[in-house]
Design a protein around this motif. Structure first.
Motif, mmCIF file in Angstrom:
data_model
loop_
_atom_site.group_PDB
_atom_site.id
_atom_site.type_symbol
_atom_site.label_atom_id
_atom_site.label_comp_id
_atom_site.label_asym_id
_atom_site.label_seq_id
_atom_site.Cartn_x
_atom_site.Cartn_y
_atom_site.Cartn_z
ATOM 1 N N GLY A 172 0.810 -1.209 0.000
ATOM 2 C CA GLY A 172 0.000 0.000 0.000
ATOM 3 C C GLY A 172 0.839 1.252 0.000
ATOM 4 O O GLY A 172 2.070 1.204 0.085
ATOM 5 N N ALA A 173 0.141 2.384 -0.094
ATOM 6 C CA ALA A 173 0.817 3.688 -0.113
ATOM 7 C C ALA A 173 0.075 4.657 0.799
ATOM 8 O O ALA A 173 -1.151 4.760 0.736
ATOM 9 C CB ALA A 173 0.869 4.224 -1.541
ATOM 10 N N ILE A 174 0.848 5.312 1.654
ATOM 11 C CA ILE A 174 0.319 6.413 2.470
ATOM 12 C C ILE A 174 0.525 7.669 1.636
ATOM 13 O O ILE A 174 1.662 8.064 1.366
ATOM 14 C CB ILE A 174 1.078 6.520 3.812
ATOM 15 C CG1 ILE A 174 1.071 5.172 4.537
ATOM 16 C CG2 ILE A 174 0.508 7.638 4.670
ATOM 17 C CD1 ILE A 174 -0.297 4.653 4.902
ATOM 18 N N CYS A 175 -0.573 8.267 1.184
ATOM 19 C CA CYS A 175 -0.491 9.312 0.160
ATOM 20 C C CYS A 175 -0.673 10.702 0.745
ATOM 21 O O CYS A 175 -1.548 10.930 1.580
ATOM 22 C CB CYS A 175 -1.541 9.061 -0.907
ATOM 23 S SG CYS A 175 -1.226 7.539 -1.824
ATOM 24 N N ILE A 176 0.172 11.627 0.283
ATOM 25 C CA ILE A 176 0.143 12.993 0.796
ATOM 26 C C ILE A 176 0.077 13.999 -0.349
ATOM 27 O O ILE A 176 0.493 13.712 -1.472
ATOM 28 C CB ILE A 176 1.396 13.294 1.659
ATOM 29 C CG1 ILE A 176 2.674 13.234 0.795
ATOM 30 C CG2 ILE A 176 1.501 12.341 2.816
ATOM 31 C CD1 ILE A 176 3.859 13.891 1.444
ATOM 32 N N GLY A 177 -0.476 15.165 -0.057
ATOM 33 C CA GLY A 177 -0.354 16.310 -0.966
ATOM 34 C C GLY A 177 -1.333 16.366 -2.120
ATOM 35 O O GLY A 177 -1.501 17.410 -2.734
#
Length: 429
Positions: free
Chosen positions: A204-209
């Motif tokens: 998974g990916a912890i997504c920011i911005g």
């Protein structure tokens, strides 16, 4: 790892926060030059502020206040400051925040429970693809949070797909901390170098911005593009330097969870009054447990909707939906009100569009104009017409479209001193 207060009843959460609010008011009245002055000038009786509803008796704090009186917000002697960070300055001059040792511990706790919210455990390894330097709070917060959680972290930093893939293949991280559009660059690099993204071990990916979801929590165009090629879970997060706190999705992926031990949340209208339930308003926050530069009723400038129905994860805290837009970036264009994120979603629909910036300006009669500058593999009139038609269909407006080479767009996106891409250039006064 769900903190007990987040599983408590709404009444228990409110009582807990009201106790913390009393501590905060006493603290800033003693230590903050700014708030002490405001309380005196406005003749505010702090003894009359007992409940969360009583917050309405206090004036709000704005970004302008922070910019104008930055040093007056500091509540500790300089000898207690361990770290200095600055805001990105997307909507004005950057503001400096000074953090004490206690603030860094709070930052670590915030990110540890945020990662745990997304289902990450001490057995995971995370690859950090954002900068940890340049006075950037987020990169430091992620590092501290992963360490507190007991998981492993690989500090690769921003950009360089080759180095990212070298680290993924060598160290086998299970999660990436990443700006979502960068995942498309990693997918592209993998295709060119015969790397199978789906056997890479990334869960998974912890997504920011950047936003991943529509207002109903379905995946938006950008997220669909990613997941159609890479079978990974995407988790939205929302945070800011001023908040020292993050709202992260749990595994139900129905909005970013509020951590009531760290922050008081209000959703306010233009008159600084709470909006009715299920209405959009400006996120306004009061920080709890911050020692260096606590904030009271700080208006973030972000337009959001709160969700208060029960979540399947067991937390009883409110959840924030995707940010609809920045209040200052609201555009009134030919009778339609819109925010730049709505345009991001449309531009992400086109595979020909490699990168872009949205430029907002006033025309000679004082109304808003939108010009979208695009780097594209295909600059034909047919593509331009397709983009304009898509805008008309989705948003009922047709902005001006200009094609530029990718180097020009890159320069616009990454001005000097920038730590993250600038997608909106607002030239209005």
């Amino acid at each position: 790892m769900i903190p007990e207060i987040e599983k408590a009843s709404l009444q228990e959460i409110q009582t807990f926060q009201e106790g913390k609010l009393q501590e905060l008011l006493s603290y800033v009245n003693t230590n903050s030059k700014y708030y002490k002055r405001v309380f005196n000038e406005k003749n505010i009786d702090l003894n009359a502020i007992k409940t969360l509803d009583d917050l309405a008796k206090l004036p709000v704090t704005t970004k302008d206040d922070l910019q104008q009186y930055n040093d007056d917000f500091l509540c500790v002697p300089k000898s207690k400051i361990i770290d200095y960070v600055t805001t990105s300055g997307t909507l004005g001059d950057p503001v400096t925040f000074a953090l004490t040792d206690k603030d860094l511990d709070r930052l670590a706790y915030n990110e540890a429970i945020s990662f745990a919210c997304a289902g990450i455990t001490a057995n995971d390894v995370l690859q950090l693809t954002t900068t940890i330097d340049r006075r950037f709070m987020a990169g430091l917060a992620y590092f501290l949070g992963v360490r507190k959680l007991g998981a492993g972290i690989i500090r690769v930093g921003a950009g360089v797909p080759e180095l990212q893939w070298d680290s993924i293949l060598k160290f086998k991280p299970s999660y990436l901390i990443v700006v979502p559009s960068f995942l498309l660059k990693l997918i592209e690099y993998a295709k060119q170098h015969n790397i199978d993204v789906n056997t890479s071990g990334i869960k998974g990916a912890i997504c920011i911005g950047e936003s991943l979801r529509n207002q109903d929590f379905t995946l938006n165009t950008l997220a669909q593009k990613i997941t159609s090629q890479w079978d990974i879970e995407l988790f939205s997060t929302y945070a800011s330097t001023e908040m020292n706190t993050a709202f992260t999705e749990c595994e139900a992926q129905q909005g970013g969870h509020h951590h009531p031990e760290l922050i008081i949340v209000e959703i306010l209208d233009d008159n600084n009054q709470p909006v009715p339930k299920n209405h959009v308003g400006e996120l306004t926050i009061t920080t709890l447990g911050v020692e260096g530069m606590p904030l009271l009723r700080f208006k973030t400038g972000d337009m959001v909707k709160a969700h208060t129905n029960a979540c399947t994860c067991g937390r009883n805290t409110l959840r924030l939906g995707p940010v609809i837009g920045r209040k200052k970036q609201m555009i009134k264009y030919k009778g339609t009100t819109l925010y730049p994120p709505a345009m991001d979603n449309i531009l992400n629909d086109f595979n020909d569009v490699q990168s872009y910036v949205i430029e907002i300006s006033h025309n000679n009669i004082g109304t808003d104009e939108i010009c979208i500058k695009i780097a594209s593999k295909n600059t034909s009139e047919e593509v331009q017409h397709r983009i304009k038609d898509h805008f008309r269909a989705k948003l009922r407006v047709s902005p001006k479209i200009e094609f530029h080479d990718s180097k020009t767009i890159q320069k616009l996106q990454f001005p000097k001193m920038s730590r993250k891409p600038i997608l909106v250039i607002d030239k209005r006064k």
